[in-house]
Design an enzyme around this catalytic site. Structure first.
Site, short mmCIF file in Angstrom:
data_model
loop_
_atom_site.label_atom_id
_atom_site.label_comp_id
_atom_site.label_asym_id
_atom_site.label_seq_id
_atom_site.Cartn_x
_atom_site.Cartn_y
_atom_site.Cartn_z
N HIS A 138 0.78 -1.31 -0.18
CA HIS A 138 0.12 0.08 -0.13
C HIS A 138 1.16 1.33 0.32
O HIS A 138 1.93 1.01 -0.17
CB HIS A 138 -0.94 -0.14 1.20
CG HIS A 138 -2.54 1.00 1.38
ND1 HIS A 138 -1.90 2.20 1.37
CD2 HIS A 138 -3.27 0.90 0.40
CE1 HIS A 138 -2.90 2.91 1.31
NE2 HIS A 138 -3.82 2.10 0.72
N GLU B 92 -3.68 2.20 -7.13
CA GLU B 92 -4.19 3.25 -6.46
C GLU B 92 -3.35 4.65 -6.48
O GLU B 92 -2.16 4.64 -6.58
CB GLU B 92 -4.56 3.26 -5.57
CG GLU B 92 -4.99 1.42 -4.18
CD GLU B 92 -5.27 2.05 -3.02
OE1 GLU B 92 -6.45 1.98 -2.62
OE2 GLU B 92 -4.54 1.63 -2.53
C1 PEP Z 1 -7.28 2.76 0.53
O1 PEP Z 1 -7.10 2.74 1.72
O2 PEP Z 1 -6.16 2.25 0.23
C2 PEP Z 1 -8.12 4.19 0.03
C3 PEP Z 1 -8.15 4.75 -1.36
O3 PEP Z 1 -8.17 5.17 0.63
P1 PEP Z 1 -10.02 5.80 0.79
O4 PEP Z 1 -10.78 5.05 -0.31
O5 PEP Z 1 -10.10 6.38 1.59
O6 PEP Z 1 -9.64 6.96 -0.86
#
Ligand code: PEP
Length: 229
Positions: A103, A152
């Site tokens: 992450h 992400e």
């Molecule tokens: C995450 O925890 O990987 C994330 C994308 O958080 P959020 O949905 O709060 O942006």
């Protein structure tokens, strides 16, 4: 051909104590009973809590008979042994089926580099865990034996800003094209109002919500909207 399951993977990060978790499950299970969703089996719903709360999450899922799976947010790059403070993949696999690796918060705040993430992925794979490997773009190094890639973009995490579904779909397509992975999910400010915009994209196989998974109502609304689409 039967449609593959879509993933909804909740990342609670470093949030929630015991009583908050118990309250969360009580609320979600009530909503689950009140509104029976016919196609819930089309989704793989995973709850990733802190290490210390994983057995509680498992126990709550079992006692309320929720169709949810258990996940961890990290694992050690080492096996069992003299590594004070570490939690190994073997230990996690006693309770959980999934683990998030790499992450962006771990890369940034804990300086996890590609070598370490390769080790962690290898440990997860050897212990039989399904690994959810996070990347911020389609050029990122992806270790072998990853189960799921989570795309992400860093600027979209916790900001309320999302990648456009079309761009996310294109990144997912490239990741699949360039690597031996079949499952790519999107994370970055996913919520009940935008979840369907991502799940309806051809190459996006699920979502990884952080903030929107913390509140039981908002989490459940995400599932309801996804299932109603
Ligand atoms: C995450 O925890 O990987 C994330 C994308 O958080 P959020 O949905 O709060 O942006």
């Amino acid at each position: 051909m039967k449609q593959a399951k879509k993933y909804i993977i909740a990342n609670w990060k470093s949030n929630k104590d015991t009583s908050e978790i118990i309250t969360w499950f009580k609320s979600v299970s009530q909503l689950f009973i009140e509104r029976k969703l016919k196609n819930l089996a089309d989704f793989e719903i995973v709850i990733c809590s802190t290490y210390i709360h994983i057995p509680l999450v498992k126990q709550q899922i079992t006692s309320y008979q929720l169709p949810f799976k258990v996940g961890a947010q990290d694992i050690s790059p080492y096996s069992n042994g003299a590594y004070t403070g570490e939690v190994s993949a073997i230990m996690v696999s006693e309770f959980a089926e999934y683990v998030i690796i790499g992450h962006s918060e771990r890369r940034i705040y804990f300086h996890e580099d590609e070598d370490m993430l390769r080790e962690k992925t290898q440990m997860g794979f050897s212990a039989g865990l399904k690994t959810i490997f996070c990347v911020s773009n389609n050029k990122a190094e992806i270790p072998p034996d990853v189960t799921i890639i989570a795309y992400e973009p860093i600027w979209a995490i916790g900001t309320g800003k999302t990648e456009t579904p079309l761009n996310a779909n294109e990144v997912a397509r490239k990741i699949k094209n360039d690597n031996k992975v079949h499952i790519v999910i999107y994370g970055g400010s996913v919520n009940k109002d935008n979840i369907c915009n991502f799940l309806t994209q051809k190459e996006i196989d699920g979502v990884l919500p952080g903030n929107a998974s913390l509140d039981p109502n908002s989490f459940w609304e995400m599932i309801v909207n996804a299932a109603s689409n």
